[in-house]
Motif scaffolding. Structure first.
Motif, short mmCIF file in Angstrom:
data_model
loop_
_atom_site.label_atom_id
_atom_site.label_comp_id
_atom_site.label_asym_id
_atom_site.label_seq_id
_atom_site.Cartn_x
_atom_site.Cartn_y
_atom_site.Cartn_z
N VAL A 85 0.87 -1.19 0.00
CA VAL A 85 0.00 0.00 0.00
C VAL A 85 0.89 1.23 0.00
CG1 VAL A 85 -1.84 1.24 1.19
CG2 VAL A 85 -1.75 -1.27 1.30
N ASP A 86 1.02 1.87 -1.15
CA ASP A 86 1.86 3.07 -1.18
C ASP A 86 1.02 4.32 -1.01
OD1 ASP A 86 0.79 3.90 -3.69
OD2 ASP A 86 2.26 2.68 -4.75
N ARG A 87 1.68 5.45 -0.90
CA ARG A 87 1.01 6.70 -0.57
C ARG A 87 0.06 7.16 -1.67
NH1 ARG A 87 3.14 12.04 -0.92
NH2 ARG A 87 5.15 11.10 -1.41
N ASN A 88 0.44 7.01 -2.92
CA ASN A 88 -0.41 7.48 -4.03
C ASN A 88 -1.72 6.70 -4.09
OD1 ASN A 88 1.44 9.44 -4.84
ND2 ASN A 88 2.55 8.02 -6.17
N ILE A 89 -1.61 5.38 -3.91
CA ILE A 89 -2.82 4.55 -3.96
C ILE A 89 -3.77 4.93 -2.83
CG2 ILE A 89 -3.68 2.20 -3.66
CD1 ILE A 89 -1.15 1.21 -5.06
N LEU A 90 -3.23 5.04 -1.62
CA LEU A 90 -4.08 5.36 -0.47
C LEU A 90 -4.68 6.75 -0.58
CD1 LEU A 90 -5.16 4.33 2.20
CD2 LEU A 90 -3.09 5.17 3.32
N SER A 91 -3.91 7.70 -1.10
CA SER A 91 -4.41 9.06 -1.28
C SER A 91 -5.56 9.11 -2.28
CB SER A 91 -3.27 9.98 -1.73
OG SER A 91 -3.75 11.29 -1.96
N ARG A 92 -5.41 8.38 -3.38
CA ARG A 92 -6.47 8.34 -4.39
C ARG A 92 -7.74 7.70 -3.83
NH1 ARG A 92 -4.40 5.12 -9.21
NH2 ARG A 92 -6.50 5.58 -9.99
N CYS A 93 -7.58 6.64 -3.05
CA CYS A 93 -8.75 5.98 -2.46
C CYS A 93 -9.46 6.91 -1.48
CB CYS A 93 -8.31 4.70 -1.74
SG CYS A 93 -7.80 3.36 -2.86
N ASN A 94 -8.71 7.60 -0.65
CA ASN A 94 -9.31 8.50 0.32
C ASN A 94 -10.03 9.66 -0.35
OD1 ASN A 94 -8.37 6.96 2.44
ND2 ASN A 94 -6.60 8.25 2.85
N THR A 95 -9.56 10.07 -1.50
CA THR A 95 -10.13 11.23 -2.18
C THR A 95 -11.34 10.86 -3.02
OG1 THR A 95 -7.95 12.26 -2.26
CG2 THR A 95 -9.61 13.14 -3.75
N ASN A 96 -11.36 9.66 -3.60
CA ASN A 96 -12.37 9.32 -4.60
C ASN A 96 -13.41 8.31 -4.15
OD1 ASN A 96 -11.29 10.72 -7.23
ND2 ASN A 96 -9.49 9.71 -6.34
N ARG A 97 -13.18 7.63 -3.06
CA ARG A 97 -14.13 6.62 -2.62
C ARG A 97 -15.38 7.27 -2.01
NH1 ARG A 97 -10.99 1.66 -1.88
NH2 ARG A 97 -10.76 1.00 -4.05
N ASP A 98 -16.48 6.52 -1.99
CA ASP A 98 -17.76 7.00 -1.44
C ASP A 98 -17.72 6.88 0.08
OD1 ASP A 98 -20.32 7.68 -0.83
OD2 ASP A 98 -21.28 6.12 -2.05
N TRP A 99 -17.75 8.03 0.78
CA TRP A 99 -17.65 8.00 2.23
C TRP A 99 -18.89 7.42 2.90
CZ3 TRP A 99 -21.44 10.84 4.63
CH2 TRP A 99 -22.01 11.89 3.92
N HIS A 100 -20.01 7.33 2.17
CA HIS A 100 -21.23 6.77 2.76
C HIS A 100 -21.05 5.31 3.14
CE1 HIS A 100 -22.83 10.30 0.55
NE2 HIS A 100 -23.69 10.34 1.55
N VAL A 101 -20.18 4.58 2.43
CA VAL A 101 -19.91 3.18 2.76
C VAL A 101 -19.31 3.09 4.17
CG1 VAL A 101 -18.51 1.16 2.18
CG2 VAL A 101 -19.60 2.50 0.36
N PHE A 102 -18.34 3.94 4.44
CA PHE A 102 -17.67 3.92 5.74
C PHE A 102 -18.60 4.45 6.84
CE2 PHE A 102 -14.59 4.29 2.35
CZ PHE A 102 -13.69 3.29 2.66
N GLU A 103 -19.46 5.40 6.48
CA GLU A 103 -20.42 5.91 7.45
C GLU A 103 -21.39 4.81 7.88
OE1 GLU A 103 -23.59 9.63 7.78
OE2 GLU A 103 -23.48 8.47 5.93
N GLU A 104 -21.92 4.05 6.92
CA GLU A 104 -22.86 3.00 7.25
C GLU A 104 -22.20 1.91 8.10
OE1 GLU A 104 -25.91 -0.13 4.96
OE2 GLU A 104 -24.90 1.49 3.84
N PHE A 105 -20.97 1.57 7.76
CA PHE A 105 -20.28 0.54 8.54
C PHE A 105 -19.96 1.06 9.95
CE2 PHE A 105 -16.49 -1.91 9.84
CZ PHE A 105 -17.02 -3.19 9.75
N ALA A 106 -19.59 2.33 10.07
CA ALA A 106 -19.32 2.91 11.38
C ALA A 106 -20.57 2.90 12.25
CB ALA A 106 -18.78 4.33 11.24
N ASN A 107 -21.72 3.20 11.65
CA ASN A 107 -22.99 3.16 12.40
C ASN A 107 -23.29 1.74 12.88
OD1 ASN A 107 -23.47 5.91 12.11
ND2 ASN A 107 -24.60 5.64 10.20
N HIS A 108 -22.96 0.75 12.06
CA HIS A 108 -23.15 -0.64 12.48
C HIS A 108 -22.22 -1.01 13.63
CE1 HIS A 108 -24.29 -4.85 12.13
NE2 HIS A 108 -23.00 -5.17 12.08
N MET A 109 -20.97 -0.53 13.57
CA MET A 109 -20.02 -0.78 14.65
C MET A 109 -20.50 -0.14 15.95
SD MET A 109 -17.55 -2.73 13.74
CE MET A 109 -16.52 -2.44 15.16
N ILE A 110 -21.12 1.01 15.85
CA ILE A 110 -21.66 1.68 17.03
C ILE A 110 -22.73 0.81 17.68
CG2 ILE A 110 -23.16 3.60 17.72
CD1 ILE A 110 -21.56 5.37 15.79
#
Length: 393
Positions: A85-110
């Protein structure tokens, strides 16, 4: 079964991967377009890398990527994928991925964390929530999308914390310019549950809506509203409760916004050496219990302090709104999984201690239970100092 497995791999076992897969499957069924699905780092791998960085306490994306690159031979066993996992790949994922996926999973973890810790003891039976917000200041030249004032940017974390389990049941991220009172509209009020607010949430119209939902509130007085006393009494001077009245507001605006009776309690707080005035629509709990509930409102303040000190939610690994949101939801997942581990293993440690030990041992191959369980102190042997019998001629 954990022989030879990294501590981080054992932490991942506490994350419901199947739920995350169902979230992704739901997006596929709804034909949500996502050009990032075929990228080298999957959504799941990205989440694990971010949780890894939260536990390590990485201060920048470069620091996180340097560590994952240095341990690239372990990437598959840690769950990141087969490739480094290099910096460019992780940066692109953080910038372009749909944050709603992580929000829904975080709500489930809660939900999972709350269910795991629901048997924690509290001196008053029922459900009680403390609601407050915390502002995270951002540099305006970098985070121009979060403009707050003429010279500053910022975001706000509006948080509803379960006082019994000490788990946030709801975190809403908004621009810092959103007033705290407006966040009361997003709360899903539960009948018979109690909601504790600071004086900054004084809005009688919104408070009356809580009563209409069959719930109750506790709030500190603001601006000394006019009222008439319908019932109640002054308490003995040797107690901390000075007054316990049933009142009605008399001002035209206040009486219109809150037409029902309300309870007004005046209490002296010895620690602060001053008196406070509280209002509540609960007429069943004692005045001391109402004051105790408000005292426990500080748990949400401690939560904000805790995550700002021990999780990366004030310095971000990306500049876009998407990357900031994803990082915050990864921090919530980290907090919840540590809380679940602490409870299920019956460690009787606070969450910070568990996180500190885990964060320094992520690449250690040892059973997580052995790592987190302190060794018993050796029993003291009576008369351990030998006596010498000396004889002199």
């Amino acid at each position: 079964m954990n022989a030879g497995r990294y501590i981080f791999s054992q932490i991942v076992d506490f994350l419901p991967k199947r739920k995350f897969e169902r979230i992704m499957e739901h997006r596929t069924k709804n034909k949500v377009e996502d050009r990032t699905l075929g990228w080298q780092l999957s959504y799941w791998g990205q989440l694990l890398v971010l949780i890894f960085g939260q536990l390590l306490g990485c201060r920048s994306l470069r620091e996180l990527s340097d560590i994952t690159t240095a341990h690239r031979k372990k990437s598959f066993h840690l769950g990141f994928g087969k490739e480094a996992v290099d910096r460019n790949i992780l940066s692109r994922c953080n910038t372009n991925r749909d944050w709603h996926v992580f929000e829904e999973f975080a709500n489930h973890m809660i939900v999972l964390a709350q269910e795991a810790r629901i048997d924690r003891e509290f001196c008053i039976g029922g459900k009680f929530y403390a609601f407050d917000s915390s502002t995270i200041d951002l540099c305006m030249s970098v985070y121009d999308w979060a403009k707050f004032r003429s010279t500053k940017s910022g975001i706000k974390l509006h948080t509803q914390l379960d006082i019994v389990t000490q788990i946030p049941v709801m975190i809403n991220i908004t621009n810092a310019s959103v007033h705290d009172v407006n966040a009361m509209d997003i709360i899903d009020y539960e009948p018979l549950a109690g909601y504790i607010f600071d004086r900054g949430y004084w809005d009688l119209d919104r408070l009356h809506k809580i009563e209409e939902h069959g719930a109750f509130f506790v709030i500190r007085e603001k601006a000394k509203p006019k009222f008439i006393v319908e019932d109640g009494l002054d308490m003995p001077e040797n107690g901390n409760i000075l007054q316990d009245y049933t009142v009605r507001f008399t001002g035209r605006r206040n009486a219109s916004n809150y037409p029902s009776r309300i309870r007004r309690i005046v209490a002296y707080i010895p620690d602060l050496k001053r008196s406070f005035v509280f209002y509540t629509n609960n007429f069943f709990l004692s005045a001391k219990q109402i004051v105790l509930l408000y005292k426990n409102r500080w748990q949400v303040e401690l939560f904000f302090k805790w995550i700002k000190q021990h999780l990366r939610v004030t310095t971000f690994w990306g500049n876009s709104e998407t990357s900031v949101r994803i990082q915050i939801y990864a921090a919530i997942c980290t907090y919840c999984v540590v809380a679940i581990i602490e409870h299920k293993m019956k460690l009787e440690r606070n969450i910070y201690e568990v996180m500190r030990i885990l964060g320094s041992s992520l690449l250690v191959k040892e059973h997580i239970k052995d790592l987190l369980t302190p060794e018993p102190e050796p029993a003291q042997i009576a008369n351990c100092h030998p006596t010498l019998d000396l004889e002199f001629d």
